[in-house]
Design an enzyme around this catalytic site. Structure first.
Site, PDB file in Angstrom:
ATOM      1  N   HIS A 229     -68.918  38.636-155.357  1.00 25.41           N
ATOM      2  CA  HIS A 229     -69.584  38.327-156.629  1.00 25.41           C
ATOM      3  C   HIS A 229     -69.843  39.614-157.424  1.00 25.41           C
ATOM      4  CE1 HIS A 229     -71.173  34.771-154.109  1.00 25.41           C
ATOM      5  NE2 HIS A 229     -70.231  34.299-154.899  1.00 25.41           N
TER       6      HIS A 229
ATOM      7  N   LYS B 123     -76.867  20.291-151.391  1.00 23.06           N
ATOM      8  CA  LYS B 123     -77.230  20.674-150.025  1.00 23.06           C
ATOM      9  C   LYS B 123     -78.319  21.739-150.109  1.00 23.06           C
ATOM     10  CE  LYS B 123     -73.183  23.669-150.059  1.00 23.06           C
ATOM     11  NZ  LYS B 123     -71.921  24.041-149.460  1.00 23.06           N
TER      12      LYS B 123
ATOM     13  N   ARG C 194     -60.572  33.287-156.037  1.00 26.82           N
ATOM     14  CA  ARG C 194     -60.018  33.975-154.866  1.00 26.82           C
ATOM     15  C   ARG C 194     -58.740  33.352-154.358  1.00 26.82           C
ATOM     16  NH1 ARG C 194     -65.395  32.712-151.880  1.00 26.82           N
ATOM     17  NH2 ARG C 194     -64.684  30.892-153.012  1.00 26.82           N
TER      18      ARG C 194
ATOM     19  N   SER D 118     -69.577  33.173-149.775  1.00 19.48           N
ATOM     20  CA  SER D 118     -70.938  32.937-149.297  1.00 19.48           C
ATOM     21  C   SER D 118     -70.930  32.041-148.066  1.00 19.48           C
ATOM     22  CB  SER D 118     -71.772  32.274-150.395  1.00 19.48           C
ATOM     23  OG  SER D 118     -71.954  33.164-151.468  1.00 19.48           O
TER      24      SER D 118
END
Lengths: 161, 161, 161, 161, 161, 161
Positions: free
Chosen positions: B18, B42, B92, B129
């Site tokens: 990031h 979540k 990515r 992450s």
């Protein structure tokens, strides 16, 4: 140094697709350990022990292959401790490939252990544990997709579930 | 008109991947606002406030970059209200790309705001992450993947979690 | 034999993207049955009945199209029983494609029923039920993405949810 | 510093898909230079000059946009010399994305210039110069895919070809 | 049986990306033969001999690695004759992956030899011979992408080309 | 209206993968025309006539299937003139899918004819004419990949080539 590959997965259940990779890995490396990982993010259809037992039964006559459970901790720590020289993975699709690559890099950065990928054999490249579970849950016949011991585990395990 | 980019994400935690995108976005646009979105689907590893604070600490000396939380509502409404001229995203992989494209189109249809994508720099293109959380949960060392403030937030936050 | 296609999905909600596929399928096959499947893995935004009703209203004037609910069991068993000759699917992206292909093979192995895929029309290729739900949950305007009956179901259904 | 984007391509011919990207880039950056590159690997349908002229005619009334030819040498050298601050690219598909990413990294390594990608607008995401050339060569009507000046160049240019 | 891997390619030129794969393959298998294949479909930048020599020079001090040319015939026939036990490939992207998989299956069907894939290391995952050739042809600096012997071959070879 | 599908390709040579698609298409539509297209961009291994004859021989006993050559002009013009109601395509991979989708959209825009895609059956999903040509050129055994008439055409045709 003896080459020793680790083939890890949740194997819930272990399918003929996994069997394809395990056989091919056992042909390339002197020792193969199949590591059954407990998926902490969702509940499994089969218990960790049921999965280990089914895979052990499947390879009962193949002395090159052993089966172990990993109930926590990093796979690469387990693998280093077991004396593994490489991790192996089966790849069926582009999605699989994109899932495997970052994990392979991070595992190498964490441990020095490299990952080698096998392309799933065409005839089993559409088979996945999740589709098997889905068909099984809907009452469909999954016997074509599982080694006998896995099928038995699923039939028995599901009854108790 | 001053160019003002919004870089939004859950950043749970904010990684060196990031950071790569944020630095590059700050170089292209006069103003950059990093927007930390609360994932309603979540539970997060770090609280929204802990994520905001860690990113603020990371950019403490960069006056071009500010950090804000978005606790509900549409990102594009927030962005329009903040005077943003563009949304930026890091990409990515093919999976990322396919996730971003429909969202970019819908955001433009809803607000007129366009989205520009940066390809993640090779050296950090495997870092996410979710992998960081996974390694961290298994007790692995994630310090190579996080800016110092993120690492500290994770270490502290996880203790209280 | 009359050609009879099944177009199955969760349709939570049925979007203009689904409408595109249904219209095109109805043009290719003599009969089209839209099958609304209850997703057992996560709770739906709209009830199964609300989804069926909204799609029925959408095709009220098209005698080629009928709508049914599937509340359990294998889709291919339902399809065989209904006299279907083929399954149809819309594909928007590479991810969709990779999701559809193994399912198509397994459905053919289980039942002999083949699957035909339509590429989503460009103008709706970025629209998905999940993005619609996400925008709707954040208070955004989703009217451009839904046939009138779906929009009404969502507005009404969400109030009671 | 004035933001100045370079949008380079072979543009053989310049399509409404390219027009979409150019308009969106001109909205994000203060200056836009469209650079027509001579493809050395295969012969073009339109001459370099014909392509430049058609694009110039297309943007005759847009003072933000200028058009130049690149007849050899590195694009990034040209871009640095022109004072560009960024390269922009349109991306229609996964294949495009995978083509762009390595080139973007190498361009940044060679020059420090970063690349920003726009996702092609849905309604033009299936249009490419190569498909236009193919349809045109088979005698099909390509007028829906080209700005008027490009269409004229193709009609005229092809006569002389 | 001694494990013996074949790493084949056109290597025109051999890059630091190829070097990454070769080093990792040499660490996994007792013997590694790098096979330089003459691409019959297009003319190469460097002669077959120049490519072989450059790779030999690169591995001059690594007794595990040998280099050979393949000037026709099937790679798998060559590999079987050389006593190889496996083929290895580097994969940088989804496109690479989709190119490798069918070839791997056909090679296994023709010879029984399996293929193992390494994911290219992140830091070199954007480097390809074709991009190096393109940058080189445009007069750019490619020294960061090549081992010294490859760079020298390119500089020398190109002068004579 | 009688359903009539067109399955077009260069079929150089027609493989067991093409056979899989043709059989499945013949099962879904009342009439199937296989159209052999002359690839104008590169020279073919087999002549247009040799390819047509081999496919005709392959379907000699299947009255649902006819074979024709297309020596120029748009496929969709040919298809409309022949009374076709749909185009069918086989898709083996993500690359295939991304190639097919824009062409399908443009064919629909040019003619109103829609395209339906079959996912290649797993057991033949790795087989392509180009790999067959490559193996054949290197002296390998391609008999497993071709229907008898195609194999004979290749053996005979190559002798004269």
């Amino acid at each position: 140094m003896t080459s020793h590959a680790i083939y890890a997965g949740t194997f819930d259940p272990f399918t003929v697709g996994h069997l394809d990779i395990a056989h091919r890995a056992a042909d390339q490396f002197e020792q193969l350990t199949i590591v059954v990982v407990d998926n902490t993010q969702k509940s499994s259809l089969l218990s960790l022990q049921a999965r280990v037992s089914a895979i052990q039964a499947t390879f009962a006559n193949d002395s090159r292959v052993s089966v172990q459970a990993l109930d926590g901790g990093l796979l690469v720590d387990f693998a280093k401790h077991a004396g593994a020289t490489v991790l192996v993975r089966g790849v069926r699709s582009v999605s699989d490939f994109e899932y495997e690559v970052p994990m392979a890099h991070i595992n190498r950065e964490l441990s020095g252990l490299d990952t080698l990928m096998f392309a799933a054999s065409p005839v089993v490249s559409h088979i996945s544990s999740s589709l098997v579970r889905q068909v099984f849950a809907a009452g469909g016949d999954v016997s074509a997709y599982l080694p006998p011991a896995s099928l038995q585990a699923l039939t028995t395990g599901a009854r108790n579930a």
